[in-house]
Write a protein that holds these residues in place. Structure first.
Motif, PDB file in Angstrom:
ATOM      1  N   GLU A 291      -8.981 -26.114   7.698  1.00 48.70           N
ATOM      2  CA  GLU A 291      -7.548 -26.359   7.741  1.00 48.70           C
ATOM      3  C   GLU A 291      -7.272 -27.519   8.681  1.00 48.70           C
ATOM      4  O   GLU A 291      -7.794 -27.566   9.789  1.00 48.70           O
ATOM      5  CB  GLU A 291      -6.815 -25.109   8.228  1.00 48.70           C
ATOM      6  CG  GLU A 291      -5.321 -25.250   8.157  1.00 48.70           C
ATOM      7  CD  GLU A 291      -4.600 -23.931   8.375  1.00 48.70           C
ATOM      8  OE1 GLU A 291      -3.469 -23.987   8.861  1.00 48.70           O
ATOM      9  OE2 GLU A 291      -5.155 -22.867   8.071  1.00 48.70           O
ATOM     10  N   LYS A 292      -6.443 -28.453   8.219  1.00 47.80           N
ATOM     11  CA  LYS A 292      -6.122 -29.636   9.019  1.00 47.80           C
ATOM     12  C   LYS A 292      -5.156 -29.257  10.139  1.00 47.80           C
ATOM     13  O   LYS A 292      -4.163 -28.578   9.900  1.00 47.80           O
ATOM     14  CB  LYS A 292      -5.504 -30.719   8.140  1.00 47.80           C
ATOM     15  CG  LYS A 292      -5.527 -32.090   8.777  1.00 47.80           C
ATOM     16  CD  LYS A 292      -5.121 -33.152   7.804  1.00 47.80           C
ATOM     17  CE  LYS A 292      -6.332 -33.534   6.998  1.00 47.80           C
ATOM     18  NZ  LYS A 292      -6.147 -34.711   6.178  1.00 47.80           N
ATOM     19  N   VAL A 293      -5.471 -29.697  11.363  1.00 48.93           N
ATOM     20  CA  VAL A 293      -4.642 -29.416  12.539  1.00 48.93           C
ATOM     21  C   VAL A 293      -4.544 -30.682  13.389  1.00 48.93           C
ATOM     22  O   VAL A 293      -5.300 -31.631  13.196  1.00 48.93           O
ATOM     23  CB  VAL A 293      -5.221 -28.279  13.406  1.00 48.93           C
ATOM     24  CG1 VAL A 293      -5.327 -26.980  12.634  1.00 48.93           C
ATOM     25  CG2 VAL A 293      -6.568 -28.660  13.990  1.00 48.93           C
ATOM     26  N   VAL A 294      -3.626 -30.643  14.333  1.00 53.19           N
ATOM     27  CA  VAL A 294      -3.533 -31.694  15.346  1.00 53.19           C
ATOM     28  C   VAL A 294      -3.983 -31.088  16.668  1.00 53.19           C
ATOM     29  O   VAL A 294      -3.498 -30.026  17.060  1.00 53.19           O
ATOM     30  CB  VAL A 294      -2.085 -32.229  15.475  1.00 53.19           C
ATOM     31  CG1 VAL A 294      -1.983 -33.237  16.611  1.00 53.19           C
ATOM     32  CG2 VAL A 294      -1.623 -32.845  14.158  1.00 53.19           C
ATOM     33  N   LEU A 295      -4.927 -31.735  17.320  1.00 58.99           N
ATOM     34  CA  LEU A 295      -5.366 -31.333  18.658  1.00 58.99           C
ATOM     35  C   LEU A 295      -4.804 -32.328  19.652  1.00 58.99           C
ATOM     36  O   LEU A 295      -4.997 -33.540  19.496  1.00 58.99           O
ATOM     37  CB  LEU A 295      -6.883 -31.359  18.777  1.00 58.99           C
ATOM     38  CG  LEU A 295      -7.696 -30.269  18.121  1.00 58.99           C
ATOM     39  CD1 LEU A 295      -9.172 -30.516  18.367  1.00 58.99           C
ATOM     40  CD2 LEU A 295      -7.298 -28.917  18.645  1.00 58.99           C
ATOM     41  N   ILE A 296      -4.096 -31.822  20.649  1.00 58.50           N
ATOM     42  CA  ILE A 296      -3.626 -32.667  21.736  1.00 58.50           C
ATOM     43  C   ILE A 296      -4.361 -32.202  22.987  1.00 58.50           C
ATOM     44  O   ILE A 296      -4.108 -31.109  23.490  1.00 58.50           O
ATOM     45  CB  ILE A 296      -2.102 -32.567  21.913  1.00 58.50           C
ATOM     46  CG1 ILE A 296      -1.411 -33.012  20.624  1.00 58.50           C
ATOM     47  CG2 ILE A 296      -1.638 -33.406  23.105  1.00 58.50           C
ATOM     48  CD1 ILE A 296       0.087 -32.783  20.607  1.00 58.50           C
ATOM     49  N   ILE A 297      -5.294 -33.033  23.435  1.00 60.12           N
ATOM     50  CA  ILE A 297      -6.122 -32.675  24.586  1.00 60.12           C
ATOM     51  C   ILE A 297      -5.581 -33.422  25.800  1.00 60.12           C
ATOM     52  O   ILE A 297      -5.590 -34.645  25.837  1.00 60.12           O
ATOM     53  CB  ILE A 297      -7.596 -33.013  24.322  1.00 60.12           C
ATOM     54  CG1 ILE A 297      -8.058 -32.245  23.075  1.00 60.12           C
ATOM     55  CG2 ILE A 297      -8.443 -32.679  25.541  1.00 60.12           C
ATOM     56  CD1 ILE A 297      -9.397 -32.660  22.549  1.00 60.12           C
ATOM     57  N   GLU A 298      -5.104 -32.651  26.775  1.00 59.03           N
ATOM     58  CA  GLU A 298      -4.460 -33.216  27.959  1.00 59.03           C
ATOM     59  C   GLU A 298      -5.338 -33.167  29.198  1.00 59.03           C
ATOM     60  O   GLU A 298      -5.135 -33.933  30.125  1.00 59.03           O
ATOM     61  CB  GLU A 298      -3.145 -32.472  28.220  1.00 59.03           C
ATOM     62  CG  GLU A 298      -2.175 -32.586  27.057  1.00 59.03           C
ATOM     63  CD  GLU A 298      -1.020 -31.600  27.137  1.00 59.03           C
ATOM     64  OE1 GLU A 298      -1.129 -30.592  27.866  1.00 59.03           O
ATOM     65  OE2 GLU A 298      -0.018 -31.848  26.458  1.00 59.03           O
ATOM     66  N   SER A 299      -6.299 -32.224  29.232  1.00 55.01           N
ATOM     67  CA  SER A 299      -7.092 -32.036  30.437  1.00 55.01           C
ATOM     68  C   SER A 299      -8.341 -31.231  30.108  1.00 55.01           C
ATOM     69  O   SER A 299      -8.407 -30.545  29.089  1.00 55.01           O
ATOM     70  CB  SER A 299      -6.267 -31.291  31.490  1.00 55.01           C
ATOM     71  OG  SER A 299      -7.060 -30.982  32.615  1.00 55.01           O
TER      72      SER A 299
ATOM     73  N   THR B 298      -4.160 -24.373  30.942  1.00 51.00           N
ATOM     74  CA  THR B 298      -3.941 -24.899  29.599  1.00 51.00           C
ATOM     75  C   THR B 298      -4.498 -26.311  29.527  1.00 51.00           C
ATOM     76  O   THR B 298      -4.168 -27.166  30.342  1.00 51.00           O
ATOM     77  CB  THR B 298      -2.436 -24.911  29.265  1.00 51.00           C
ATOM     78  OG1 THR B 298      -1.952 -23.572  29.334  1.00 51.00           O
ATOM     79  CG2 THR B 298      -2.188 -25.462  27.882  1.00 51.00           C
ATOM     80  N   LYS B 299      -5.352 -26.525  28.549  1.00 55.90           N
ATOM     81  CA  LYS B 299      -6.017 -27.830  28.411  1.00 55.90           C
ATOM     82  C   LYS B 299      -5.376 -28.702  27.341  1.00 55.90           C
ATOM     83  O   LYS B 299      -5.731 -29.861  27.196  1.00 55.90           O
ATOM     84  CB  LYS B 299      -7.482 -27.611  28.144  1.00 55.90           C
ATOM     85  CG  LYS B 299      -8.144 -26.934  29.357  1.00 55.90           C
ATOM     86  CD  LYS B 299      -9.575 -26.597  29.095  1.00 55.90           C
ATOM     87  CE  LYS B 299     -10.273 -26.044  30.299  1.00 55.90           C
ATOM     88  NZ  LYS B 299      -9.678 -24.918  30.942  1.00 55.90           N
ATOM     89  N   GLY B 300      -4.456 -28.129  26.582  1.00 58.23           N
ATOM     90  CA  GLY B 300      -3.796 -28.883  25.523  1.00 58.23           C
ATOM     91  C   GLY B 300      -3.181 -27.964  24.501  1.00 58.23           C
ATOM     92  O   GLY B 300      -2.932 -26.788  24.780  1.00 58.23           O
ATOM     93  N   LYS B 301      -2.983 -28.494  23.287  1.00 58.70           N
ATOM     94  CA  LYS B 301      -2.347 -27.733  22.201  1.00 58.70           C
ATOM     95  C   LYS B 301      -3.133 -27.937  20.918  1.00 58.70           C
ATOM     96  O   LYS B 301      -3.711 -28.999  20.696  1.00 58.70           O
ATOM     97  CB  LYS B 301      -0.909 -28.233  21.958  1.00 58.70           C
ATOM     98  CG  LYS B 301       0.025 -28.057  23.114  1.00 58.70           C
ATOM     99  CD  LYS B 301       0.780 -26.779  22.956  1.00 58.70           C
ATOM    100  CE  LYS B 301       1.806 -26.660  24.080  1.00 58.70           C
ATOM    101  NZ  LYS B 301       2.003 -25.322  24.492  1.00 58.70           N
ATOM    102  N   ILE B 302      -3.086 -26.915  20.078  1.00 59.48           N
ATOM    103  CA  ILE B 302      -3.561 -27.024  18.699  1.00 59.48           C
ATOM    104  C   ILE B 302      -2.347 -26.714  17.831  1.00 59.48           C
ATOM    105  O   ILE B 302      -1.632 -25.740  18.070  1.00 59.48           O
ATOM    106  CB  ILE B 302      -4.745 -26.082  18.403  1.00 59.48           C
ATOM    107  CG1 ILE B 302      -5.280 -26.288  16.979  1.00 59.48           C
ATOM    108  CG2 ILE B 302      -4.404 -24.644  18.650  1.00 59.48           C
ATOM    109  CD1 ILE B 302      -6.587 -25.575  16.700  1.00 59.48           C
ATOM    110  N   ILE B 303      -2.083 -27.595  16.862  1.00 56.83           N
ATOM    111  CA  ILE B 303      -0.877 -27.474  16.057  1.00 56.83           C
ATOM    112  C   ILE B 303      -1.273 -27.328  14.592  1.00 56.83           C
ATOM    113  O   ILE B 303      -1.906 -28.215  14.014  1.00 56.83           O
ATOM    114  CB  ILE B 303       0.036 -28.697  16.232  1.00 56.83           C
ATOM    115  CG1 ILE B 303       0.399 -28.859  17.711  1.00 56.83           C
ATOM    116  CG2 ILE B 303       1.297 -28.564  15.373  1.00 56.83           C
ATOM    117  CD1 ILE B 303       1.063 -30.172  18.049  1.00 56.83           C
ATOM    118  N   PHE B 304      -0.918 -26.187  14.018  1.00 59.11           N
ATOM    119  CA  PHE B 304      -1.147 -25.923  12.605  1.00 59.11           C
ATOM    120  C   PHE B 304       0.116 -26.306  11.838  1.00 59.11           C
ATOM    121  O   PHE B 304       1.222 -26.033  12.277  1.00 59.11           O
ATOM    122  CB  PHE B 304      -1.431 -24.433  12.376  1.00 59.11           C
ATOM    123  CG  PHE B 304      -2.752 -23.973  12.929  1.00 59.11           C
ATOM    124  CD1 PHE B 304      -3.848 -23.842  12.103  1.00 59.11           C
ATOM    125  CD2 PHE B 304      -2.889 -23.683  14.272  1.00 59.11           C
ATOM    126  CE1 PHE B 304      -5.071 -23.412  12.610  1.00 59.11           C
ATOM    127  CE2 PHE B 304      -4.101 -23.246  14.783  1.00 59.11           C
ATOM    128  CZ  PHE B 304      -5.185 -23.120  13.954  1.00 59.11           C
TER     129      PHE B 304
END
Length: 122
Positions: free
Chosen positions: A102-110, A115-121
């Motif tokens: 499944e295609k997602v967006v990973l936003i890696i901040e740290s 919390t190291k970031g977000k995964i967006i479905f």
């Protein structure tokens, strides 16, 4: 008059359904892991001296900050492996199934912190 009210309610319901269908789901990333798939029959000793079959070995790892569009597959509770890599993302309270890629967006901040970031479905 009553028919007009029913039509209005139905229209509002359909509009809300369309909006919710396109809503994205965002979850916190708690950790990144390097994934190793051991040979069949590998076992480990868990808590309370319980022997368990091992499907994946996860080692904490660091990743480059940034925003990425990738495909993931769920491999465990709150664990998603990035397709064609040995990287895995651990989430918090994520209920997305992703049994196939499944295609997602990973936003890696740290690479540190709660919390190291977000995964967006989508």
């Amino acid at each position: 008059m009553m028919n007009h009210i029913h039509r209005s309610i139905l229209t509002i319901f359909l509009l809300l359904s369309c909006l919710l269908a396109y809503a994205e789901s965002s979850y916190d990333i708690s950790e990144f892991y390097s994934v190793i798939k051991p040979t069949s029959g590998t076992k480990a000793v868990g808590r309370y001296d319980k022997v368990v079959d091992v499907e994946y070995i996860l080692s904490p790892t660091k990743v480059d900050k940034g925003k990425y569009v990738v495909e993931v597959k769920k491999i465990g509770d709150n664990l998603y492996q990035i397709k064609d890599t040995d990287l895995c993302v651990e989430t918090r309270y994520c209920h997305e199934w992703a049994s196939f890629s499944e295609k997602v967006v990973l936003i890696i901040e740290s690479n540190y912190g709660y919390t190291k970031g977000k995964i967006i479905f989508d």
